[in-house]
Design a protein around this motif. Structure first.
Motif, PDB file in Angstrom:
ATOM      1  N   SER A 160       0.852  -1.187   0.000  1.00  0.00           N
ATOM      2  CA  SER A 160       0.000   0.000   0.000  1.00  0.00           C
ATOM      3  C   SER A 160       0.885   1.233   0.000  1.00  0.00           C
ATOM      4  CB  SER A 160      -0.913   0.011   1.220  1.00  0.00           C
ATOM      5  OG  SER A 160      -1.740  -1.128   1.237  1.00  0.00           O
ATOM      6  N   GLN A 161       0.413   2.271  -0.645  1.00  0.00           N
ATOM      7  CA  GLN A 161       1.186   3.496  -0.738  1.00  0.00           C
ATOM      8  C   GLN A 161       0.300   4.673  -0.397  1.00  0.00           C
ATOM      9  OE1 GLN A 161       2.909   3.720  -4.637  1.00  0.00           O
ATOM     10  NE2 GLN A 161       3.724   1.642  -4.529  1.00  0.00           N
ATOM     11  N   ILE A 162       0.910   5.689   0.199  1.00  0.00           N
ATOM     12  CA  ILE A 162       0.196   6.904   0.539  1.00  0.00           C
ATOM     13  C   ILE A 162       0.952   8.096  -0.041  1.00  0.00           C
ATOM     14  CG2 ILE A 162       1.391   7.072   2.764  1.00  0.00           C
ATOM     15  CD1 ILE A 162      -1.163   8.387   3.846  1.00  0.00           C
ATOM     16  N   GLU A 163       0.206   9.020  -0.606  1.00  0.00           N
ATOM     17  CA  GLU A 163       0.791  10.244  -1.135  1.00  0.00           C
ATOM     18  C   GLU A 163       0.117  11.411  -0.430  1.00  0.00           C
ATOM     19  OE1 GLU A 163       1.224  12.769  -5.337  1.00  0.00           O
ATOM     20  OE2 GLU A 163       0.070  10.903  -5.247  1.00  0.00           O
ATOM     21  N   LEU A 164       0.889  12.147   0.332  1.00  0.00           N
ATOM     22  CA  LEU A 164       0.377  13.293   1.070  1.00  0.00           C
ATOM     23  C   LEU A 164       1.347  14.432   0.856  1.00  0.00           C
ATOM     24  CD1 LEU A 164      -1.857  14.278   2.986  1.00  0.00           C
ATOM     25  CD2 LEU A 164      -0.411  13.572   4.905  1.00  0.00           C
ATOM     26  N   GLN A 165       0.908  15.435   0.079  1.00  0.00           N
ATOM     27  CA  GLN A 165       1.791  16.523  -0.284  1.00  0.00           C
ATOM     28  C   GLN A 165       1.100  17.855  -0.082  1.00  0.00           C
ATOM     29  OE1 GLN A 165       4.104  16.182  -3.965  1.00  0.00           O
ATOM     30  NE2 GLN A 165       3.109  14.223  -4.322  1.00  0.00           N
ATOM     31  N   GLY A 170      -1.088  29.678  -5.507  1.00  0.00           N
ATOM     32  CA  GLY A 170      -1.795  29.275  -4.300  1.00  0.00           C
ATOM     33  C   GLY A 170      -1.301  27.949  -3.775  1.00  0.00           C
ATOM     34  N   PHE A 171      -1.918  27.527  -2.679  1.00  0.00           N
ATOM     35  CA  PHE A 171      -1.541  26.269  -2.047  1.00  0.00           C
ATOM     36  C   PHE A 171      -2.156  25.097  -2.808  1.00  0.00           C
ATOM     37  CE2 PHE A 171      -2.368  22.845   0.984  1.00  0.00           C
ATOM     38  CZ  PHE A 171      -1.099  22.658   1.505  1.00  0.00           C
ATOM     39  N   ILE A 172      -1.352  24.048  -3.015  1.00  0.00           N
ATOM     40  CA  ILE A 172      -1.827  22.840  -3.687  1.00  0.00           C
ATOM     41  C   ILE A 172      -1.703  21.684  -2.700  1.00  0.00           C
ATOM     42  CG2 ILE A 172      -1.502  21.240  -5.596  1.00  0.00           C
ATOM     43  CD1 ILE A 172      -0.214  23.505  -7.167  1.00  0.00           C
ATOM     44  N   GLY A 173      -2.801  21.016  -2.436  1.00  0.00           N
ATOM     45  CA  GLY A 173      -2.799  19.876  -1.543  1.00  0.00           C
ATOM     46  C   GLY A 173      -3.127  18.599  -2.300  1.00  0.00           C
TER      47      GLY A 173
END
Length: 890
Positions: free
Chosen positions: A460-465, A472-475
């Protein structure tokens, strides 16, 4: 008090004679005569009246008494085996430097003993000089020098020998290690240790000289020494250090070099090295070459399964050929390749596990050697039990369906090798630790068991950036579960943290900023129905892009009432087929995309309001044999050919696309003549009228998108030396149209250059990696008829080639890391008429990749572009570019 026995450094022999000599004072002092009652050889029996232990500093007296096994009241013979056994037992602990046994008194038939012990000192602190600080801890770990360790002569000697050999293996032949101990007054019976390492200079090989070589030149013989090279200023890939183990291995390679050329009797008579100075040595190797031999008759004995002709074809050796002992050995059994084409694998792949094949020289007349290949075929072998262990998360059925070895099948080594590859390609297990264990071989019954030992890897992989871009802010939040279990989605007990174990893939990705939003969901079932390898894929996506401008304070103003959106859905089936071989997969997919524009000109075409629809079918053929690991393949290949089609709507439509094209070209030409800033009111009105007309015609032209798109991509992996792998890549793509009057659609195009990451676009474009250039900088430009500005239109054709050398630094389950160097070349073109396969943009560079199960693939590349990119403002070579890789294909 008299001494009965000891086991000190000065006297550790425990013979009965010594006990008798030590016992003599007892006889004279006590005035008792044991000689009349028993001989010294037999000893006299007493009752143990008491036992005391003296000299202890850190150990408990009762613990030592218990360990001796002596109990008050027990009969004991003095002298006798009991005392000898106690002394030996205590000495074997290596906790004491001296052990002595005394008697204190004798009352009637009772004897009272005293055990005097001198404890060994305990290690308190270790200081290491002569090495870098960061390497001290590894030395302490390797030598087990930890606080509380008893200091013995063997500990000091072993530590010294280990360190000296360690540095000699690294080329420091003059390495010397001194170890000293000193009392530590802060604690009882402890000592500090000082390890002083003097590595000296690395000793290099100045020259390698051969004696007795007439048939093979010194240059040829030096080349056969793979790990032992003489010093040269330009050689950096092989060191010129003298390492004894490597040199001994090279001497065998030297003999093999003769055997490959017919000199069967060649041998090394002597090898010496001469010390030139503290930094250099000369190697001298004396050889005896012998005569050159040739193969004579090669006969097979004992074969019934295969004919002589079949075996001869595999052996590949003919009468009259120069004798080659290395080749003969490999054709019998090549241990360097599990899937080699040799006689042993020929039998083992057809069920004959217990077969044995031995080449025997039957005659050697003059210079010709005749052979018999003696074969014991054994009984045909079948698999009895096939089991797996180590799969804590993955369900058994997910593993067994990938195995090519089933109970009742004939034993096949090839099937085992293929099973290892298939399990490694799943990505659920550490490919380096998949071990097939052959168990319970029964030559009489012709059966064998196989147990696959597995080590689970994170699937499993998680991408949190989070970051700033586009004002502007990119989530970004991305979740990918490649061993998902959909059937347990409503089973609360299965959430650990999500239902796992059925080999399905579920991925969810959300990305948002003030100006755009992206949502995507993907689901994949590799064995639809659970009986055949038919993969089902379902994908849903939604992209929203809002118009931006600037307010009166110069801040970015997001206008959410203006923008465009892309909504897409696709479903596909892919089936593994058996022809031409079972590495092939045939796939089909159906997809639909809706492009909706609201007062927003994307720049891809000349309208900002309306919609476009794309309904397409994709047919693909792929072959994947790379492996064993999908992260770092060592061999095999992977190629894919896809063709994407939409219905040819214009063939069934009553629209006059030729006239529509003429109107668009006329309006575009007139707009160019007027320019973007018309001076008169008439021109302004005409400009507005033509712009509206052009937008309506463009929307009409692309209301229903029609196109065909063909792509090819091939990767080949070649293992060069050890785990040094060459990856060869070739790619090609072409976007065409059915109707020349409509032309190529503005979507589904090729954008070449940079890191190859697709950002947040879901308009069907292919973002092609070509390092050494900025992202998409090799994509062709056109002039927008309405705005008059140059903009990237995307290429309709591209080609790309690359060579990549890879070498792993570590392939552990927690993190796989490999370094690479690359050469790349490619380009994109507006149309087929402009296409030139030799007009390529070239680059070269180096990089590194890190794969961590929880985060996927991460990497960085440094590439140098040798040519000018496609941007109008570019002049001269692209130069050095840095590329960060996140989540890209392997």
């Amino acid at each position: 008090m008299e001494k009965l026995a000891n086991n000190s450094v000065k006297g550790r022999q425990n013979s009965i004679l010594q006990y008798l000599k030590l016992l003599l004072p007892l006889l004279f002092i006590t005035g008792q005569s044991f000689a009349q009652e028993t001989s010294f050889e037999d000893g006299k029996q007493y009752i143990l009246g008491g036992l005391t232990v003296t000299g202890l500093q850190s150990y408990n007296e009762q613990t030592v008494k218990t360990y001796t096994g002596l109990r008050v009241g027990q009969p004991i013979t003095v002298p006798g085996d009991e005392i000898s056994a106690v002394i030996k037992k205590l000495w074997s602990l290596e906790l004491f430097s001296d052990v002595e046994m005394y008697y204190t008194k004798i009352e009637d038939d009772k004897i009272f003993l005293e055990l005097n012990i001198l404890e060994r000192p305990t290690l308190s602190n270790v200081t290491v000089y002569g090495v870098k600080k960061r390497k001290v801890q590894s030395i302490l770990d390797d030598t087990d020098l930890k606080k509380g360790k008893k200091i013995t002569e063997s500990l000091i000697a072993n530590t010294k020998n280990y360190l000296q050999n360690k540095y000699k293996k690294q080329g420091y032949l003059n390495a010397n290690v001194n170890i000293a101990t000193v009392a530590d007054t802060s604690e009882v019976n402890t000592q500090n240790m000082v390890v002083n390492v003097k590595k000296g200079d690395k000793v290099k090989i100045r020259s390698i000289v051969f004696e007795g070589n007439d048939k093979l030149s010194g240059k040829r013989l030096r080349k056969s020494l793979k790990n032992t090279k003489k010093k040269k200023f330009y050689r950096f890939w092989k060191k010129s250090k003298y390492i004894k183990d490597d040199f001994n291995e090279d001497l065998s390679s030297l003999v093999d070099a003769y055997a490959e050329r017919g000199y069967r009797d060649a041998r090394v008579l002597s090898d010496t090295f001469v010390k030139v100075n503290e930094k250099n040595i000369d190697l001298k190797i004396k050889v005896e070459e012998g005569d050159k031999y040739y193969f004579g008759d090669v006969n097979f004995v004992g074969n019934t399964v295969y004919t002589d002709r079949q075996l001869s074809q595999v052996l590949g050796i003919r009468k009259g050929q120069t004798y080659n002992g290395v080749l003969l050995k490999k054709r019998i059994a090549d241990d360097s390749k599990p899937d080699a084409e040799d006689l042993t694998n020929l039998y083992q792949n057809n069920g004959y596990l217990f077969s044995s094949i031995n080449p025997v020289e039957v005659s050697a007349v003059n210079d010709t050697i005749d052979f018999e290949i003696r074969i014991i075929e054994g009984k045909e072998t079948f698999l009895d039990h096939v089991t797996v262990v180590g799969n804590d998360k993955t369900n058994d059925h997910v593993i067994f369906r990938e195995l090519r070895t089933r109970p009742g099948q004939k034993y096949s080594k090839d099937n085992i090798v293929r099973s290892i590859r298939e399990l490694g390609q799943l990505g659920f297990f550490d490919a380096e630790q998949i071990v097939p264990d052959i168990q319970n071989p029964d030559p009489n019954a012709g059966t064998v068991d196989i147990q696959y030992s597995l080590v689970e890897a994170g699937s499993s992989q998680i991408e949190l950036q989070g970051g700033f871009g586009g004002g502007g802010f990119i989530g970004t939040l991305g979740l990918s579960f490649s061993n998902f279990s959909l059937k347990n989605i409503f089973n609360g007990e299965a959430y650990k943290p999500v239902p796992m174990g059925d080999g399905q893939t579920f991925a969810l990705r959300l990305q948002a900023s003030r100006s755009f939003r992206v949502y995507s969901l993907n689901f994949s079932e590799p064995w639809l129905g659970g009986k055949k390898p038919v993969r089902f894929n379902l994908s849903l996506s939604r992209t929203q892009q809002f118009a931006t401008g600037y307010d009166n304070r110069g801040r970015i103003d997001v206008q959410k009432d203006r923008g465009f959106s892309i909504t897409g859905v696709s479903a596909g089936l892919a089936k593994r087929v058996q022809w031409p071989d079972d590495f092939f997969t045939v796939s089909h997919s159906l997809s639909y995309q809706l492009y909706d524009f609201n007062d927003y000109n994307l720049g891809l075409f000349n309208f900002g309001n309306g919609s476009s629809n794309a309904l397409s079918y994709t047919f693909g053929i792929s072959r994947s044999s790379q492996g064993p690991s999908r992260i770092f393949p060592l061999s095999g290949s992977n190629f894919e050919l896809t063709a994407k089609f939409t219905p040819p709507y214009s063939l069934f439509s009553n629209k006059d696309y030729k006239q529509l094209k003429t109107d668009i070209e006329s309006a575009t030409e007139r707009l160019y003549e007027i320019g973007t800033n018309p001076s008169s009111i008439e021109e302004q009105l005409e400009f507005a009228q033509l712009s509206d007309e052009l937008e309506r015609n463009e929307e009409e032209r692309f209301k229903l998108l029609e196109f065909y798109k063909v792509k090819f991509k091939g990767d080949w992996y070649t293992r060069l030396v050890d785990k040094l792998v060459l990856r060869t890549n070739a790619e090609f793509g072409f976007l065409g149209s059915y109707n020349h009057d409509i032309g190529a659609v503005p979507f589904e195009r090729f954008y070449v250059g940079g890191d190859g990451l697709g950002n947040f676009t879901l308009d069907g474009r292919d973002v092609v990696q070509l390092r050494g250039y900025e992202n998409q900088a090799l994509t062709p430009y056109i002039t927008n008829a309405i705005t008059g500005s140059l903009q990237q239109d995307g290429g309709t054709i591209y080609n790309k080639y690359s060579l990549e050398l890879r070498y792993p630094l570590t392939l552990k389950p927690s993190a796989s890391i490999y370094a690479l160097s690359f050469l790349e070349a490619g380009n994109a073109f507006n149309n087929f008429n402009e296409f030139n396969p030799f007009e390529l943009k070239r680059s070269a560079g180096v990089g590194v990749r890190i794969f961590m199960p929880a985060f996927g693939l991460l990497g960085i590349d440094f590439g140098y572009g040798f040519d000018t990119d496609a941007r109008p403002q570019s002049t001269g070579p692209s130069g050095w570019q840095t590329h960060f890789i996140i989540g890209q294909q392997f």
